[in-house]
Write a protein that holds these residues in place. Structure first.
Motif, PDB file in Angstrom:
ATOM      1  N   GLU A 127      -1.724   2.057  -4.066  1.00 38.84           N
ATOM      2  CA  GLU A 127      -0.558   2.601  -4.778  1.00 38.84           C
ATOM      3  C   GLU A 127       0.107   1.535  -5.641  1.00 38.84           C
ATOM      4  O   GLU A 127       0.491   1.791  -6.781  1.00 38.84           O
ATOM      5  N   TRP A 128       0.251   0.342  -5.089  1.00 43.62           N
ATOM      6  CA  TRP A 128       0.883  -0.742  -5.831  1.00 43.62           C
ATOM      7  C   TRP A 128       0.046  -1.124  -7.056  1.00 43.62           C
ATOM      8  O   TRP A 128       0.570  -1.346  -8.143  1.00 43.62           O
ATOM      9  N   GLY A 129      -1.265  -1.180  -6.890  1.00 42.80           N
ATOM     10  CA  GLY A 129      -2.151  -1.500  -8.016  1.00 42.80           C
ATOM     11  C   GLY A 129      -2.078  -0.446  -9.111  1.00 42.80           C
ATOM     12  O   GLY A 129      -2.013  -0.779 -10.305  1.00 42.80           O
ATOM     13  N   VAL A 130      -2.078   0.818  -8.719  1.00 44.36           N
ATOM     14  CA  VAL A 130      -1.986   1.900  -9.707  1.00 44.36           C
ATOM     15  C   VAL A 130      -0.646   1.834 -10.434  1.00 44.36           C
ATOM     16  O   VAL A 130      -0.575   1.986 -11.660  1.00 44.36           O
ATOM     17  N   PHE A 131       0.438   1.595  -9.674  1.00 43.57           N
ATOM     18  CA  PHE A 131       1.764   1.471 -10.286  1.00 43.57           C
ATOM     19  C   PHE A 131       1.799   0.316 -11.280  1.00 43.57           C
ATOM     20  O   PHE A 131       2.313   0.458 -12.397  1.00 43.57           O
ATOM     21  N   LEU A 132       1.244  -0.810 -10.904  1.00 44.37           N
ATOM     22  CA  LEU A 132       1.235  -1.982 -11.788  1.00 44.37           C
ATOM     23  C   LEU A 132       0.445  -1.695 -13.064  1.00 44.37           C
ATOM     24  O   LEU A 132       0.912  -1.996 -14.173  1.00 44.37           O
ATOM     25  N   ILE A 133      -0.711  -1.105 -12.918  1.00 46.24           N
ATOM     26  CA  ILE A 133      -1.544  -0.818 -14.092  1.00 46.24           C
ATOM     27  C   ILE A 133      -0.868   0.185 -15.018  1.00 46.24           C
ATOM     28  O   ILE A 133      -0.835   0.001 -16.242  1.00 46.24           O
ATOM     29  N   THR A 134      -0.297   1.249 -14.453  1.00 44.09           N
ATOM     30  CA  THR A 134       0.356   2.248 -15.306  1.00 44.09           C
ATOM     31  C   THR A 134       1.615   1.682 -15.960  1.00 44.09           C
ATOM     32  O   THR A 134       1.922   2.021 -17.110  1.00 44.09           O
ATOM     33  N   THR A 135       2.346   0.832 -15.265  1.00 44.65           N
ATOM     34  CA  THR A 135       3.541   0.214 -15.855  1.00 44.65           C
ATOM     35  C   THR A 135       3.169  -0.691 -17.025  1.00 44.65           C
ATOM     36  O   THR A 135       3.796  -0.642 -18.085  1.00 44.65           O
ATOM     37  N   ALA A 187      -1.732  -2.560  13.685  1.00 46.11           N
ATOM     38  CA  ALA A 187      -1.724  -1.212  14.245  1.00 46.11           C
ATOM     39  C   ALA A 187      -2.508  -0.224  13.381  1.00 46.11           C
ATOM     40  O   ALA A 187      -3.231   0.628  13.900  1.00 46.11           O
ATOM     41  N   SER A 188      -2.361  -0.312  12.036  1.00 51.24           N
ATOM     42  CA  SER A 188      -3.004   0.674  11.177  1.00 51.24           C
ATOM     43  C   SER A 188      -3.356   0.058   9.826  1.00 51.24           C
ATOM     44  O   SER A 188      -2.533   0.016   8.914  1.00 51.24           O
ATOM     45  N   PRO A 189      -4.589  -0.418   9.643  1.00 50.10           N
ATOM     46  CA  PRO A 189      -4.989  -0.983   8.352  1.00 50.10           C
ATOM     47  C   PRO A 189      -5.050   0.061   7.236  1.00 50.10           C
ATOM     48  O   PRO A 189      -4.926  -0.276   6.068  1.00 50.10           O
ATOM     49  N   ALA A 190      -5.188   1.325   7.564  1.00 52.13           N
ATOM     50  CA  ALA A 190      -5.258   2.372   6.536  1.00 52.13           C
ATOM     51  C   ALA A 190      -3.960   2.448   5.747  1.00 52.13           C
ATOM     52  O   ALA A 190      -3.976   2.671   4.523  1.00 52.13           O
ATOM     53  N   THR A 191      -2.831   2.219   6.403  1.00 48.90           N
ATOM     54  CA  THR A 191      -1.537   2.229   5.717  1.00 48.90           C
ATOM     55  C   THR A 191      -1.482   1.113   4.684  1.00 48.90           C
ATOM     56  O   THR A 191      -1.012   1.309   3.564  1.00 48.90           O
ATOM     57  N   TRP A 192      -1.973  -0.049   5.073  1.00 55.36           N
ATOM     58  CA  TRP A 192      -1.958  -1.174   4.135  1.00 55.36           C
ATOM     59  C   TRP A 192      -2.863  -0.916   2.942  1.00 55.36           C
ATOM     60  O   TRP A 192      -2.530  -1.267   1.813  1.00 55.36           O
ATOM     61  N   ILE A 193      -4.000  -0.372   3.207  1.00 54.88           N
ATOM     62  CA  ILE A 193      -4.948  -0.122   2.113  1.00 54.88           C
ATOM     63  C   ILE A 193      -4.353   0.883   1.126  1.00 54.88           C
ATOM     64  O   ILE A 193      -4.407   0.658  -0.091  1.00 54.88           O
ATOM     65  N   THR A 194      -3.753   1.950   1.611  1.00 51.98           N
ATOM     66  CA  THR A 194      -3.157   2.931   0.695  1.00 51.98           C
ATOM     67  C   THR A 194      -1.964   2.335  -0.048  1.00 51.98           C
ATOM     68  O   THR A 194      -1.773   2.600  -1.239  1.00 51.98           O
ATOM     69  N   THR A 195      -1.179   1.520   0.629  1.00 52.54           N
ATOM     70  CA  THR A 195      -0.043   0.861  -0.039  1.00 52.54           C
ATOM     71  C   THR A 195      -0.541  -0.078  -1.138  1.00 52.54           C
ATOM     72  O   THR A 195       0.024  -0.125  -2.240  1.00 52.54           O
ATOM     73  N   PHE A 196      -1.593  -0.816  -0.863  1.00 47.25           N
ATOM     74  CA  PHE A 196      -2.152  -1.737  -1.853  1.00 47.25           C
ATOM     75  C   PHE A 196      -2.689  -0.973  -3.062  1.00 47.25           C
ATOM     76  O   PHE A 196      -2.467  -1.369  -4.210  1.00 47.25           O
TER      77      PHE A 196
END
Length: 174
Positions: A114-122, A103-112
């Motif tokens: 966000e997850w990458g940024v969270f992982l790197i900062t953690t 339905a919306s690939p943009a949601t997945w891209i932003t979630t991915f």
């Protein structure tokens, strides 16, 4: 009362010397357990062996082959059923995500992202906290305390190794 050498002599039918035979006879007279063990051994040795009925080996081999074939079929169908049920469960769990992705690939891209940024900062925060601790902690503990801690870790490692060895070794004898 210690039974170990006497049990070994009785159960393994070892050839005994005259001293060992005398010790065994004395022990059997005073120990009901070993006397019963000796009596059972004599009873088993005095029984005449009966040969199996004609064709027993052939019947047994045929039955064993049929049993192995049935077991192989059962394992095969069990594996197929397990894989099918696992795939069905996976599809059931992933269905909402797949519908959302379509339905919306943009949601997945932003979630991915966000997850990458969270992982790197953690990981970065953990690395910085670890480096601070590695700089500060050695000053708090004396060399004697470090020796105690290293000795404790070594002792626990030894205890762990011995317990693993005790669990995996195969006992010998009776």
């Amino acid at each position: 009362m210690k039974h170990q050498p006497f049990e070994e002599w009785l159960l393994n039918d070892m050839p005994l010397g005259s001293d060992q035979r005398r010790e065994l006879d004395l022990h059997v007279r005073s120990c009901a357990y070993c006397a019963a063990l000796a009596e059972t051994g004599m009873a088993l040795h005095s029984v005449k062996m009966v040969s199996p009925a004609d064709g027993f080996v052939a019947r047994f081999q045929i039955r064993l082959a049929a049993h192995k074939l049935a077991e192989r079929r059962q394992r095969f169908w069990g594996a197929i059923l397990f894989a099918f049920m696992g795939l069905a469960l996976l599809l059931w769990l992933l269905a909402p995500s797949v519908v959302s992705f379509i339905a919306s690939p943009a949601t997945w891209i932003t979630t991915f992202v966000e997850w990458g940024v969270f992982l790197i900062t953690t990981v970065n925060a953990m690395f910085q906290a670890g480096s601070v601790l590695l700089r500060i902690v050695p000053g708090f503990l004396s060399p004697f305390m470090w020796m105690i801690m290293v000795s404790a870790v070594a002792g626990l490692s030894l205890l762990w190794s011995v317990s693993i060895w005790r669990f995996v070794r195969v006992p010998q004898g009776v």
